[in-house]
Motif scaffolding. Structure first.
Motif, short mmCIF file in Angstrom:
data_model
loop_
_atom_site.label_atom_id
_atom_site.label_comp_id
_atom_site.label_asym_id
_atom_site.label_seq_id
_atom_site.Cartn_x
_atom_site.Cartn_y
_atom_site.Cartn_z
N UNK A 260 17.01 -16.71 1.56
CA UNK A 260 15.56 -16.60 1.76
C UNK A 260 15.18 -15.14 1.98
N UNK A 261 16.06 -14.39 2.65
CA UNK A 261 15.83 -12.97 2.86
C UNK A 261 15.72 -12.24 1.52
N UNK A 262 16.56 -12.62 0.57
CA UNK A 262 16.54 -12.02 -0.75
C UNK A 262 15.22 -12.32 -1.45
N UNK A 263 14.76 -13.54 -1.36
CA UNK A 263 13.52 -13.91 -2.02
C UNK A 263 12.35 -13.11 -1.47
N UNK A 264 12.33 -12.89 -0.15
CA UNK A 264 11.25 -12.13 0.45
C UNK A 264 11.32 -10.66 0.04
N UNK A 265 12.52 -10.13 -0.07
CA UNK A 265 12.70 -8.72 -0.43
C UNK A 265 12.41 -8.49 -1.91
N UNK A 266 12.72 -9.46 -2.75
CA UNK A 266 12.64 -9.23 -4.19
C UNK A 266 11.21 -9.20 -4.72
N UNK A 267 10.21 -9.58 -3.93
CA UNK A 267 8.83 -9.47 -4.39
C UNK A 267 8.08 -8.50 -3.47
N UNK A 268 8.15 -7.20 -3.79
CA UNK A 268 7.55 -6.19 -2.91
C UNK A 268 6.03 -6.27 -2.90
N UNK A 269 5.45 -5.90 -1.77
CA UNK A 269 4.00 -5.85 -1.66
C UNK A 269 3.47 -4.65 -2.44
N UNK A 270 2.17 -4.59 -2.58
CA UNK A 270 1.55 -3.47 -3.28
C UNK A 270 1.87 -2.16 -2.56
N UNK A 271 1.86 -2.19 -1.22
CA UNK A 271 2.19 -0.98 -0.45
C UNK A 271 3.61 -0.53 -0.75
N UNK A 272 4.56 -1.47 -0.76
CA UNK A 272 5.95 -1.11 -1.05
C UNK A 272 6.11 -0.58 -2.45
N UNK A 273 5.30 -1.07 -3.37
CA UNK A 273 5.35 -0.60 -4.75
C UNK A 273 5.04 0.89 -4.82
N UNK A 274 4.17 1.39 -3.93
CA UNK A 274 3.82 2.81 -3.90
C UNK A 274 4.70 3.59 -2.94
N UNK A 275 5.13 2.97 -1.86
CA UNK A 275 5.92 3.67 -0.85
C UNK A 275 7.25 4.13 -1.41
N UNK A 276 7.96 3.24 -2.09
CA UNK A 276 9.29 3.61 -2.61
C UNK A 276 9.24 4.79 -3.57
N UNK A 277 8.43 4.74 -4.62
CA UNK A 277 8.43 5.89 -5.53
C UNK A 277 7.95 7.18 -4.86
N UNK A 278 6.99 7.07 -3.96
CA UNK A 278 6.50 8.25 -3.25
C UNK A 278 7.60 8.83 -2.37
N UNK A 279 8.31 7.96 -1.67
CA UNK A 279 9.42 8.43 -0.83
C UNK A 279 10.47 9.12 -1.68
N UNK A 280 10.87 8.48 -2.77
CA UNK A 280 11.90 9.07 -3.62
C UNK A 280 11.42 10.37 -4.26
N UNK A 281 10.15 10.43 -4.64
CA UNK A 281 9.61 11.65 -5.26
C UNK A 281 9.59 12.81 -4.27
N UNK A 282 9.50 12.53 -2.99
CA UNK A 282 9.54 13.61 -2.00
C UNK A 282 10.96 13.89 -1.52
#
Length: 152
Positions: A10-32
């Motif tokens: 169930x943890x995997x299922x929750x993690x595998x569908x990121x929220x809109x915020x996570x969709x922007x947070x990850x690339x922004x974090x990696x870009x910095x």
């Protein structure tokens, strides 16, 4: 009969569908994080290279020593990340190597500084930034799916 050696939790299922915020947070974090890690690595390399030359190492050794020190930080961090993704904290060796190489990098960066507190803080910063960037980037890299073998 389905293969039960790999189970999606169930943890995997929750993690595998990121929220809109996570969709922007990850690339922004990696870009910095990626440019920060690159800048810190170059400055840290130069400090360790200078220190090795000043203490009698030849040009080849002086070029390889910083790569060995900072490379150990990266390798240990990736080992710990892999263990974490598999539900473990990792063994003592990667943690020992991460701590030892991080302290060696920090000490080498500080050692080349002028003998003032400000100069030492400035010289030590690249080492801390490299370690921090690696840990921050590693926490976001490939964290979409966690699969635990044999669970279920």
């Amino acid at each position: 009969m389905p293969d039960e050696s790999l189970t999606v939790t169930a943890e995997t299922a929750a993690i595998s569908s990121p929220s809109l915020a996570e969709t922007w947070i990850r690339p922004t974090t990696m870009a910095s994080v990626l440019p920060l890690a690159g800048i810190a690595a170059v400055v840290s390399f130069r400090h360790m290279h200078e220190l090795a030359l000043a203490h009698g190492e030849d040009a080849l050794a002086a070029a390889l020593i910083p790569l060995a020190v900072d490379g150990t930080i990266v390798a240990a961090s990736m080992s710990i990340l892999l263990s974490s993704r598999n539900g473990s904290r990792g063994g003592p060796l990667p943690w020992c190597m991460l701590l030892t190489s991080s302290l060696a990098s920090l000490a080498a960066n500080i050692a080349v500084a002028e003998p003032t507190i400000t100069a030492r803080l400035i010289a030590g910063w690249p080492s801390l930034a490299l370690i921090g960037a690696g840990e921050e980037g590693g926490s976001h890299w490939g964290a979409d799916v966690v699969i635990r073998e044999g669970s279920g």
